[in-house]
Scaffold this active site. Structure first.
Site, PDB file in Angstrom:
ATOM      1  N   GLY A  25       4.618  -2.501   8.747  1.00  0.00           N
ATOM      2  CA  GLY A  25       3.287  -2.616   8.966  1.00  0.00           C
ATOM      3  C   GLY A  25       2.527  -1.226   8.523  1.00  0.00           C
ATOM      4  O   GLY A  25       1.294  -1.386   8.471  1.00  0.00           O
ATOM      5  N   ASN A  59       3.458   2.681  12.978  1.00  0.00           N
ATOM      6  CA  ASN A  59       4.111   1.874  12.174  1.00  0.00           C
ATOM      7  C   ASN A  59       4.988   2.636  11.141  1.00  0.00           C
ATOM      8  O   ASN A  59       4.029   3.725  10.294  1.00  0.00           O
ATOM      9  CB  ASN A  59       3.172   1.012  11.436  1.00  0.00           C
ATOM     10  CG  ASN A  59       2.559   0.107  12.582  1.00  0.00           C
ATOM     11  OD1 ASN A  59       2.954  -0.480  13.523  1.00  0.00           O
ATOM     12  ND2 ASN A  59       1.035  -0.165  12.231  1.00  0.00           N
ATOM     13  N   ASP A  75     -10.596   4.399  14.410  1.00  0.00           N
ATOM     14  CA  ASP A  75     -10.062   3.522  13.268  1.00  0.00           C
ATOM     15  C   ASP A  75     -11.267   2.657  12.774  1.00  0.00           C
ATOM     16  O   ASP A  75     -12.046   2.292  13.464  1.00  0.00           O
ATOM     17  CB  ASP A  75      -8.916   2.566  13.782  1.00  0.00           C
ATOM     18  CG  ASP A  75      -8.213   1.778  12.648  1.00  0.00           C
ATOM     19  OD1 ASP A  75      -6.941   2.355  12.403  1.00  0.00           O
ATOM     20  OD2 ASP A  75      -8.800   1.207  12.014  1.00  0.00           O
ATOM     21  N   CYS A 107      -5.008  12.874   4.495  1.00  0.00           N
ATOM     22  CA  CYS A 107      -5.261  14.381   4.138  1.00  0.00           C
ATOM     23  C   CYS A 107      -6.739  14.599   3.984  1.00  0.00           C
ATOM     24  O   CYS A 107      -7.130  15.503   4.630  1.00  0.00           O
ATOM     25  CB  CYS A 107      -4.378  14.747   2.818  1.00  0.00           C
ATOM     26  SG  CYS A 107      -2.674  15.086   3.274  1.00  0.00           S
ATOM     27  N   HIS A 109       0.647  17.050   5.664  1.00  0.00           N
ATOM     28  CA  HIS A 109       1.118  15.999   5.292  1.00  0.00           C
ATOM     29  C   HIS A 109       2.452  15.775   5.493  1.00  0.00           C
ATOM     30  O   HIS A 109       3.517  16.278   5.051  1.00  0.00           O
ATOM     31  CB  HIS A 109       0.972  15.602   3.676  1.00  0.00           C
ATOM     32  CG  HIS A 109       1.473  14.372   3.171  1.00  0.00           C
ATOM     33  ND1 HIS A 109       0.457  13.241   3.115  1.00  0.00           N
ATOM     34  CD2 HIS A 109       2.520  13.809   2.779  1.00  0.00           C
ATOM     35  CE1 HIS A 109       1.238  12.299   2.674  1.00  0.00           C
ATOM     36  NE2 HIS A 109       2.381  12.490   2.303  1.00  0.00           N
ATOM     37  N   HIS A 127      -1.279   5.248  16.610  1.00  0.00           N
ATOM     38  CA  HIS A 127      -2.487   4.367  16.950  1.00  0.00           C
ATOM     39  C   HIS A 127      -2.459   4.794  18.386  1.00  0.00           C
ATOM     40  O   HIS A 127      -1.714   4.450  19.130  1.00  0.00           O
ATOM     41  CB  HIS A 127      -2.405   2.960  16.507  1.00  0.00           C
ATOM     42  CG  HIS A 127      -2.123   2.724  15.307  1.00  0.00           C
ATOM     43  ND1 HIS A 127      -3.444   2.023  14.331  1.00  0.00           N
ATOM     44  CD2 HIS A 127      -1.199   2.647  14.098  1.00  0.00           C
ATOM     45  CE1 HIS A 127      -3.046   1.779  13.243  1.00  0.00           C
ATOM     46  NE2 HIS A 127      -1.764   2.006  12.940  1.00  0.00           N
ATOM     47  N   CYS A 135      -4.057  11.758  -0.949  1.00  0.00           N
ATOM     48  CA  CYS A 135      -3.670  10.943   0.345  1.00  0.00           C
ATOM     49  C   CYS A 135      -4.930  10.866   1.225  1.00  0.00           C
ATOM     50  O   CYS A 135      -5.579  11.761   1.608  1.00  0.00           O
ATOM     51  CB  CYS A 135      -2.810  11.745   1.231  1.00  0.00           C
ATOM     52  SG  CYS A 135      -2.553  11.170   2.921  1.00  0.00           S
ATOM     53  N   HIS A 191       0.789   8.710  11.406  1.00  0.00           N
ATOM     54  CA  HIS A 191      -0.494   8.321  12.293  1.00  0.00           C
ATOM     55  C   HIS A 191       0.028   7.860  13.536  1.00  0.00           C
ATOM     56  O   HIS A 191       0.688   6.549  13.507  1.00  0.00           O
ATOM     57  CB  HIS A 191      -1.680   7.861  11.533  1.00  0.00           C
ATOM     58  CG  HIS A 191      -1.282   6.427  10.896  1.00  0.00           C
ATOM     59  ND1 HIS A 191      -0.822   6.565   9.765  1.00  0.00           N
ATOM     60  CD2 HIS A 191      -1.469   5.377  11.461  1.00  0.00           C
ATOM     61  CE1 HIS A 191      -0.457   5.316   9.439  1.00  0.00           C
ATOM     62  NE2 HIS A 191      -0.909   4.584  10.095  1.00  0.00           N
ATOM     63  N   HIS A 227       0.828   8.630   5.608  1.00  0.00           N
ATOM     64  CA  HIS A 227       0.465   9.686   6.356  1.00  0.00           C
ATOM     65  C   HIS A 227       0.677   9.577   7.826  1.00  0.00           C
ATOM     66  O   HIS A 227       0.044   8.652   8.341  1.00  0.00           O
ATOM     67  CB  HIS A 227      -0.785  10.333   6.028  1.00  0.00           C
ATOM     68  CG  HIS A 227      -1.186  11.798   6.559  1.00  0.00           C
ATOM     69  ND1 HIS A 227      -1.908  12.840   5.757  1.00  0.00           N
ATOM     70  CD2 HIS A 227      -1.158  12.102   7.729  1.00  0.00           C
ATOM     71  CE1 HIS A 227      -1.948  13.930   6.611  1.00  0.00           C
ATOM     72  NE2 HIS A 227      -1.712  13.299   7.848  1.00  0.00           N
TER      73      HIS A 227
HETATM   74  P1  5GP Z   1      -1.091   1.567   9.421  1.00  0.00           P
HETATM   75  O1  5GP Z   1      -1.531   0.137   8.986  1.00  0.00           O
HETATM   76  O2  5GP Z   1      -0.669   2.447   8.325  1.00  0.00           O
HETATM   77  O3  5GP Z   1      -0.373   1.374  10.664  1.00  0.00           O
HETATM   78  O4  5GP Z   1      -2.657   2.072   9.983  1.00  0.00           O
HETATM   79  C1  5GP Z   1      -3.766   2.708   9.111  1.00  0.00           C
HETATM   80  C2  5GP Z   1      -4.789   2.487   9.801  1.00  0.00           C
HETATM   81  O5  5GP Z   1      -5.776   3.294   9.200  1.00  0.00           O
HETATM   82  C3  5GP Z   1      -5.440   1.041   9.828  1.00  0.00           C
HETATM   83  O6  5GP Z   1      -5.512   0.701  11.227  1.00  0.00           O
HETATM   84  C4  5GP Z   1      -6.924   1.112   9.131  1.00  0.00           C
HETATM   85  O7  5GP Z   1      -7.682   0.339   9.594  1.00  0.00           O
HETATM   86  C5  5GP Z   1      -6.859   2.559   9.127  1.00  0.00           C
HETATM   87  N1  5GP Z   1      -7.804   3.066   8.083  1.00  0.00           N
HETATM   88  C6  5GP Z   1      -7.432   2.912   6.683  1.00  0.00           C
HETATM   89  N2  5GP Z   1      -8.421   3.228   5.960  1.00  0.00           N
HETATM   90  C7  5GP Z   1      -9.408   3.947   6.845  1.00  0.00           C
HETATM   91  C8  5GP Z   1     -10.430   4.879   6.480  1.00  0.00           C
HETATM   92  O8  5GP Z   1     -10.905   5.013   5.465  1.00  0.00           O
HETATM   93  N3  5GP Z   1     -10.802   5.577   7.565  1.00  0.00           N
HETATM   94  C9  5GP Z   1     -10.670   5.245   8.883  1.00  0.00           C
HETATM   95  N4  5GP Z   1     -11.227   5.621   9.932  1.00  0.00           N
HETATM   96  N5  5GP Z   1      -9.551   4.465   9.412  1.00  0.00           N
HETATM   97  C10 5GP Z   1      -8.960   3.820   8.101  1.00  0.00           C
HETATM   98 ZN    ZN Z   2      -1.579  12.841   3.770  1.00  0.00          ZN
END
Ligand code: 5GP
Ligand code: ZN
Length: 112
Positions: A91, A85, A30, A7, A46, A100, A4, A98, A96
């Site tokens: 989206g 999300n 991000d 993780c 996780h 925003h 993950c 998170h 995992h």
């Molecule tokens: P989701 O699309 O699942 O709501 O949000 C995932 C977020 O993780 C996205 O805003 C994306 O830019 C961010 N993200 C994806 N991979 C990485 C990474 O390797 N490092 C960081 N700092 N953010 C990441």
């Molecule tokens: Zn995880």
């Protein structure tokens, strides 16, 4: 969870720009910011998504919200949007949990 991305970020195996960490949560910038301020707050353990929050893991989820508020206050944010999300159709791209935190520009409602 061994495979993950978040993780691995929480454990330090994959580098990130850390803003805060404690025994339960990790906060970092991000990689693809959608606003002048855009960071993520995640539990170290996780949890696949907000749909998986339950009585056993809710302390970590609650700490995420506490840390989001603490960082927003320290940064003096003039309003912020807190988003999680949940599920591919909403989206979610990383499975995992998170949260925003987005700020620094006007936000529209409803979201797209
Ligand atoms: P989701 O699309 O699942 O709501 O949000 C995932 C977020 O993780 C996205 O805003 C994306 O830019 C961010 N993200 C994806 N991979 C990485 C990474 O390797 N490092 C960081 N700092 N953010 C990441
Ligand atoms: Zn995880």
């Amino acid at each position: 969870m061994s495979d993950c991305l978040f993780c691995k970020i929480a454990s330090g195996e994959i580098p990130s720009e850390c803003l805060y960490e404690d025994e339960l949560v990790y906060a970092f910038k991000d990689i693809d910011p959608q606003a002048p301020v855009h960071f993520l707050v995640i539990p170290r353990s996780h949890i696949a998504s907000a749909a998986e929050i339950n009585a056993e893991n809710s302390a970590a989820a609650a700490r995420c919200l506490e840390v989001a508020a603490k960082l927003a206050g320290e940064m003096g944010l003039d309003g912020f949007r807190l988003v999680s999300n949940c599920g591919e159709r909403a989206g979610q791209s990383v499975n995992h949990l998170h949260f925003h935190v987005l700020s620094g520009r006007d936000m529209t409602w409803p979201p797209g």
